[in-house]
Design a protein around this motif. Structure first.
Motif, short mmCIF file in Angstrom:
data_model
loop_
_atom_site.label_atom_id
_atom_site.label_comp_id
_atom_site.label_asym_id
_atom_site.label_seq_id
_atom_site.Cartn_x
_atom_site.Cartn_y
_atom_site.Cartn_z
N ALA A 38 -9.57 2.57 -0.22
CA ALA A 38 -10.18 1.94 -1.74
C ALA A 38 -9.47 0.96 -2.25
O ALA A 38 -10.04 -0.03 -2.61
N GLU A 39 -8.11 1.30 -2.42
CA GLU A 39 -7.26 0.12 -3.31
C GLU A 39 -7.13 -0.93 -2.52
O GLU A 39 -7.24 -2.27 -2.94
N GLN A 40 -6.91 -0.88 -1.21
CA GLN A 40 -6.93 -2.20 -0.06
C GLN A 40 -8.37 -2.94 -0.39
O GLN A 40 -8.42 -4.10 -0.46
N VAL A 41 -9.43 -1.92 -0.30
CA VAL A 41 -10.70 -2.82 -0.32
C VAL A 41 -11.15 -3.46 -1.56
O VAL A 41 -11.31 -4.72 -1.73
N ALA A 42 -10.72 -2.93 -2.65
CA ALA A 42 -10.87 -3.33 -4.11
C ALA A 42 -9.98 -4.65 -4.18
O ALA A 42 -10.48 -5.72 -4.64
N SER A 43 -8.65 -4.59 -3.53
CA SER A 43 -7.77 -5.64 -3.88
C SER A 43 -8.35 -6.87 -3.11
O SER A 43 -8.33 -8.04 -3.60
N ARG A 44 -8.84 -6.65 -1.73
CA ARG A 44 -9.38 -7.55 -1.08
C ARG A 44 -10.59 -8.35 -1.45
O ARG A 44 -10.68 -9.57 -1.57
N VAL A 82 -18.21 -5.22 -5.82
CA VAL A 82 -17.55 -4.55 -4.73
C VAL A 82 -16.05 -3.84 -5.17
O VAL A 82 -15.81 -2.98 -5.06
N ALA A 83 -15.35 -4.90 -5.82
CA ALA A 83 -13.97 -4.56 -6.26
C ALA A 83 -14.15 -3.42 -7.35
O ALA A 83 -13.28 -2.62 -7.15
N GLY A 84 -14.90 -3.37 -8.28
CA GLY A 84 -15.06 -2.70 -9.25
C GLY A 84 -15.46 -1.08 -8.50
O GLY A 84 -14.82 -0.19 -8.99
N GLY A 85 -16.47 -1.27 -7.47
CA GLY A 85 -16.70 0.14 -6.89
C GLY A 85 -15.59 0.65 -6.14
O GLY A 85 -15.34 1.74 -6.03
N GLY A 86 -14.56 -0.28 -5.57
CA GLY A 86 -13.51 0.15 -4.97
C GLY A 86 -12.61 0.64 -5.76
O GLY A 86 -12.08 1.83 -5.52
N ARG A 87 -12.66 0.40 -7.03
CA ARG A 87 -11.69 0.97 -8.05
C ARG A 87 -12.17 2.46 -8.47
O ARG A 87 -11.30 3.11 -8.68
N GLN A 88 -13.46 2.51 -8.67
CA GLN A 88 -14.18 3.75 -8.80
C GLN A 88 -13.79 4.92 -7.83
O GLN A 88 -13.51 6.07 -8.16
N ALA A 90 -11.43 4.68 -5.70
CA ALA A 90 -9.93 4.98 -5.82
C ALA A 90 -9.80 6.11 -6.80
O ALA A 90 -9.08 7.00 -6.66
N ALA A 91 -10.28 5.84 -8.12
CA ALA A 91 -10.23 6.75 -9.03
C ALA A 91 -10.51 8.19 -8.95
O ALA A 91 -10.15 9.16 -8.94
N ALA A 92 -11.64 8.36 -8.12
CA ALA A 92 -12.25 9.62 -7.81
C ALA A 92 -11.46 10.28 -6.67
O ALA A 92 -11.34 11.46 -6.64
N SER A 93 -10.86 9.51 -5.65
CA SER A 93 -10.17 10.07 -4.57
C SER A 93 -8.70 10.52 -5.30
O SER A 93 -8.36 11.43 -5.06
N GLU A 94 -8.37 9.91 -6.27
CA GLU A 94 -7.06 10.35 -6.83
C GLU A 94 -7.26 11.53 -7.57
O GLU A 94 -6.45 12.45 -7.52
N ALA A 95 -8.59 11.50 -8.48
CA ALA A 95 -8.82 13.06 -9.10
C ALA A 95 -8.81 14.10 -8.19
O ALA A 95 -8.30 15.22 -8.38
N VAL A 96 -9.70 13.78 -6.88
CA VAL A 96 -9.63 14.82 -6.01
C VAL A 96 -8.23 15.41 -5.40
O VAL A 96 -7.82 16.55 -5.16
N SER A 97 -7.35 14.25 -5.19
CA SER A 97 -6.06 14.54 -4.61
C SER A 97 -5.23 15.23 -5.62
O SER A 97 -4.63 16.45 -5.30
#
Length: 134
Positions: A38-44, A82-88, A90-97
């Motif tokens: 997700a971070e890669q997609v957001a960055s791209r 799309v970058a904003g969605g990717g960041r969201q 990423a944040a959700a997956s970080e919380a799950v981790s």
């Protein structure tokens, strides 16, 4: 349990100490992998949005039809969304981790000693859920 989700006891050994620890670890690893992607997609997408803004500026300076410049601007905004969605994501997956890691640690604290004692015992142990009160 409900009709959709079977009772935990029905999975038998799949809910044992080591099986549950493995499931939690797999969940944490999957969340970590999703976070990275997700971070890669957001960055791209952020780079693409910036490139589209530059392209729109160059087209405007070259006196390209304003409709085309506006469409390029719209594309830039879409990349930004799309970058904003990717960041969201990423944040959700970080919380799950983090939650899975915390749950693994709590599971180890609460049941690790019991598992060690049961594993060291020569006596045959009941299946998970046997002592559960209904």
């Amino acid at each position: 349990m409900g009709e959709i989700t079977p009772a935990a006891e029905s999975e038998g050994a799949a809910n044992g100490y080591t099986a549950l620890a493995a499931k939690l670890q797999a969940m944490q690893q999957a969340a970590d992998a999703l976070l990275e992607q997700a971070e890669q997609v957001a960055s791209r997408m952020r780079r693409n949005a910036n490139a589209a803004v530059t392209l729109a500026d160059l087209c405007a300076a070259a006196e390209v039809d304003p409709r085309h410049v506006a469409v390029i601007g719209d594309v830039s905004l879409a990349f930004g969304r799309v970058a904003g969605g990717g960041r969201q994501v990423a944040a959700a997956s970080e919380a799950v981790s983090e939650a899975a890691g915390h749950l693994r640690a709590q599971h180890r604290v609460e049941y690790g000693g019991i598992h060690a004692a049961a594993a060291a015992s020569r006596a045959r142990q009941a299946k998970p859920g046997f002592y559960r009160q209904t």
